[in-house]
Design a protein around this motif. Sequence first.
Motif, PDB file in Angstrom:
ATOM      1  N   THR A 164      -2.542   5.488   0.982  1.00  0.00           N
ATOM      2  CA  THR A 164      -3.372   4.514   0.357  1.00  0.00           C
ATOM      3  C   THR A 164      -3.732   3.389   1.488  1.00  0.00           C
ATOM      4  OG1 THR A 164      -2.583   4.943  -1.862  1.00  0.00           O
ATOM      5  CG2 THR A 164      -3.560   2.814  -1.481  1.00  0.00           C
ATOM      6  N   ARG A 165      -4.979   3.134   1.548  1.00  0.00           N
ATOM      7  CA  ARG A 165      -5.232   2.390   2.537  1.00  0.00           C
ATOM      8  C   ARG A 165      -6.023   0.711   2.091  1.00  0.00           C
ATOM      9  NH1 ARG A 165      -2.807   2.275   6.843  1.00  0.00           N
ATOM     10  NH2 ARG A 165      -4.495   1.530   8.347  1.00  0.00           N
ATOM     11  N   GLU A 166      -6.308   0.726   0.942  1.00  0.00           N
ATOM     12  CA  GLU A 166      -6.901  -0.403   0.305  1.00  0.00           C
ATOM     13  C   GLU A 166      -6.825  -0.203  -1.306  1.00  0.00           C
ATOM     14  OE1 GLU A 166     -10.772  -1.060   2.096  1.00  0.00           O
ATOM     15  OE2 GLU A 166     -11.038  -2.777   0.512  1.00  0.00           O
ATOM     16  N   ILE A 167      -6.481  -1.440  -1.788  1.00  0.00           N
ATOM     17  CA  ILE A 167      -6.577  -1.567  -3.243  1.00  0.00           C
ATOM     18  C   ILE A 167      -7.756  -2.667  -3.407  1.00  0.00           C
ATOM     19  CG2 ILE A 167      -5.471  -2.127  -5.389  1.00  0.00           C
ATOM     20  CD1 ILE A 167      -2.591  -1.040  -3.722  1.00  0.00           C
ATOM     21  N   ARG A 168      -8.463  -2.421  -4.625  1.00  0.00           N
ATOM     22  CA  ARG A 168      -9.437  -3.209  -4.939  1.00  0.00           C
ATOM     23  C   ARG A 168      -9.091  -3.650  -6.473  1.00  0.00           C
ATOM     24  NH1 ARG A 168     -15.099  -3.964  -1.699  1.00  0.00           N
ATOM     25  NH2 ARG A 168     -14.264  -3.175   0.199  1.00  0.00           N
TER      26      ARG A 168
ATOM     27  N   ILE B 207      -9.322  -8.885  -6.338  1.00  0.00           N
ATOM     28  CA  ILE B 207      -8.205  -8.951  -5.600  1.00  0.00           C
ATOM     29  C   ILE B 207      -8.260  -7.721  -4.900  1.00  0.00           C
ATOM     30  CG2 ILE B 207      -5.776  -8.389  -5.830  1.00  0.00           C
ATOM     31  CD1 ILE B 207      -5.952  -9.427  -8.688  1.00  0.00           C
ATOM     32  N   ARG B 208      -7.922  -8.150  -3.308  1.00  0.00           N
ATOM     33  CA  ARG B 208      -7.915  -7.033  -2.668  1.00  0.00           C
ATOM     34  C   ARG B 208      -6.486  -6.758  -1.928  1.00  0.00           C
ATOM     35  NH1 ARG B 208     -13.431  -6.138   0.880  1.00  0.00           N
ATOM     36  NH2 ARG B 208     -14.815  -6.883  -0.669  1.00  0.00           N
ATOM     37  N   VAL B 209      -6.245  -5.654  -1.548  1.00  0.00           N
ATOM     38  CA  VAL B 209      -4.714  -5.310  -0.784  1.00  0.00           C
ATOM     39  C   VAL B 209      -5.147  -4.600   0.538  1.00  0.00           C
ATOM     40  CG1 VAL B 209      -2.485  -4.477  -0.825  1.00  0.00           C
ATOM     41  CG2 VAL B 209      -3.499  -5.056  -3.093  1.00  0.00           C
ATOM     42  N   THR B 210      -4.770  -5.203   1.552  1.00  0.00           N
ATOM     43  CA  THR B 210      -5.184  -4.749   2.972  1.00  0.00           C
ATOM     44  C   THR B 210      -3.895  -4.330   3.662  1.00  0.00           C
ATOM     45  OG1 THR B 210      -6.944  -5.126   4.389  1.00  0.00           O
ATOM     46  CG2 THR B 210      -5.499  -6.873   4.130  1.00  0.00           C
ATOM     47  N   PRO B 211      -4.128  -3.547   4.535  1.00  0.00           N
ATOM     48  CA  PRO B 211      -3.128  -3.037   5.530  1.00  0.00           C
ATOM     49  C   PRO B 211      -2.718  -4.256   6.491  1.00  0.00           C
ATOM     50  CG  PRO B 211      -4.855  -1.686   6.063  1.00  0.00           C
ATOM     51  CD  PRO B 211      -5.215  -2.449   4.830  1.00  0.00           C
TER      52      PRO B 211
ATOM     53  N   ARG C 217     -15.466   5.373   2.917  1.00  0.00           N
ATOM     54  CA  ARG C 217     -14.437   4.901   4.055  1.00  0.00           C
ATOM     55  C   ARG C 217     -13.289   5.666   3.768  1.00  0.00           C
ATOM     56  NH1 ARG C 217     -12.244  -0.631   5.986  1.00  0.00           N
ATOM     57  NH2 ARG C 217     -11.687   0.929   7.289  1.00  0.00           N
ATOM     58  N   TYR C 218     -12.986   6.194   2.741  1.00  0.00           N
ATOM     59  CA  TYR C 218     -11.630   7.130   2.539  1.00  0.00           C
ATOM     60  C   TYR C 218     -11.840   8.382   2.047  1.00  0.00           C
ATOM     61  CZ  TYR C 218     -10.394   1.964   2.997  1.00  0.00           C
ATOM     62  OH  TYR C 218     -10.080   0.823   3.554  1.00  0.00           O
TER      63      TYR C 218
ATOM     64  N   LEU D  45       0.857  -1.210   0.010  1.00  0.00           N
ATOM     65  CA  LEU D  45      -0.023   0.116  -0.088  1.00  0.00           C
ATOM     66  C   LEU D  45       0.631   1.216   0.059  1.00  0.00           C
ATOM     67  CD1 LEU D  45      -2.840  -1.060   2.539  1.00  0.00           C
ATOM     68  CD2 LEU D  45      -2.962  -0.968   0.164  1.00  0.00           C
ATOM     69  N   SER D  46       2.101   1.159   0.445  1.00  0.00           N
ATOM     70  CA  SER D  46       3.034   2.235   0.420  1.00  0.00           C
ATOM     71  C   SER D  46       3.616   2.309  -0.967  1.00  0.00           C
ATOM     72  CB  SER D  46       4.208   2.186   1.334  1.00  0.00           C
ATOM     73  OG  SER D  46       5.061   1.260   1.185  1.00  0.00           O
ATOM     74  N   GLY D  47       3.480   1.537  -1.721  1.00  0.00           N
ATOM     75  CA  GLY D  47       3.982   1.674  -3.151  1.00  0.00           C
ATOM     76  C   GLY D  47       5.394   1.134  -3.169  1.00  0.00           C
TER      77      GLY D  47
ATOM     78  N   ALA E 288      -0.114   4.696  -5.354  1.00  0.00           N
ATOM     79  CA  ALA E 288       0.049   4.715  -3.985  1.00  0.00           C
ATOM     80  C   ALA E 288       1.531   5.406  -3.946  1.00  0.00           C
ATOM     81  CB  ALA E 288       0.339   3.252  -3.532  1.00  0.00           C
TER      82      ALA E 288
END
Lengths: 243, 243
Positions: free
Chosen positions: B41-45, A44-48, B64-65, A18-20, B31
């Motif tokens: 960036t706190r989430e990617i989908r 697809i999800r990216v979560t912290p 949420r964001y 998420l920080s790139g 990000a």
Amino acid sequence: MTDGRVTAAVLVIGDEILSGRTRDTNSQYIAHFLLQIGVETREIRVTPDVEEEIVAALNALRARYDYVFTTGGIGPTHDDITADAVAKAFGVGISEDPRAIALLLEWIRPEDLNEARRRMARIPHGAELVANPLSKAPGFWIGNVIVMAGVPAVMQVMLDDVAPKLVRGATILSETIDVRGLPEGAYAAGLAEIAKAFPQLSIGSYPSLRDGKFYNQIILRGRDAGVLAAAAEQTRTMLGRLG
Amino acid sequence: MTDGRVTAAVLVIGDEILSGRTRDTNSQYIAHFLLQIGVETREIRVTPDVEEEIVAALNALRARYDYVFTTGGIGPTHDDITADAVAKAFGVGISEDPRAIALLLEWIRPEDLNEARRRMARIPHGAELVANPLSKAPGFWIGNVIVMAGVPAVMQVMLDDVAPKLVRGATILSETIDVRGLPEGAYAAGLAEIAKAFPQLSIGSYPSLRDGKFYNQIILRGRDAGVLAAAAEQTRTMLGRLG
């Protein structure tokens, strides 16, 4: 798993994505791998690295898809919280698993098996281990959730371990057509008609830009080779008329 | 936007990413870009080209964001349905925008502005256009949602157009420490203590595997340079004692 479809989601866990800072290559690898065995990745999800975020994403995804593949957060450091989040999502306990400890001892000397490293043997109750021939610390599989490492090479050997045990869908075939010299706007109407005529196929047009010029590809996907061939033929004919 | 934090989500729209065919490089670019201006960036989908999926993801994320950045699905072909999905998510109308038509006519001859290409001028009511100096067809911005192209070079010039108008958060600073020769399990306990002592920082340990050997980096992030320097110093001292 209705009508031969098997679906999956990938959940990538980690602040570093998420920080790139780190490029997530795992989700593409998994999606491509699964497609070969007839399993469609639908999300697809990216979560912290935040427990409640991981739990919420897991519960949303495992309810919707046949499989959920997670990557990341199963190492020995304080930011590795995936196993605990999975246990919480399933409402089961978690503790040191003697099978996992035995595996760690193939890689780590007994005197080096400190508290942090033992964390890698914390496995939610009821989970099966996923083998990691590369560095031993296992992943695990609970319900329809498969928990894998974030390091790509380790994730890949874990996926190899899991693959033979997955329910497979009907193989998804595809045809790729390179569109030479035609912009998308020139063939969009013709392609829309073909897409309408073949609702059982997924048909997409994908532009890319190289040296300031757009190049387009049309990709057709489906499970019936005959239908796919017919649609591809119509697409080529349509492009030939325009070009 | 509490306590100087500005948050974002990235929504990547496209079957081609979910099939593993195309690598999504946009989410990492966004990000990384946002972090430089203090937006986390706190989430990617990643979602397929299916309207109800896009609408559901948009509504979940925009609630949420502070910002949601979407990429993909704004071209002229039948699978480009992002603009309609955004209009539906916001419950507003959508129609051909004369400003967008004017922009398209800078790139496309009037006689070539067919129905498919006019689709690229469909903009949800109330949206502002996002400039695309590269190929003219604009993105748009509605509420806290910024809609951009999927082709990376085009997405990047759109992000440049949007950047000066974004609310920025306090700059997020980071320190990267290369861990030489120590496995994660050796310093995990020490690092956990430091993470506990500096709850205002995000501290992570990131292993990677090269030529069969693990290499680790510790990354510390935060907004206060003094706090960050102190934590980095403690981390180096801790590693020095172990190594």
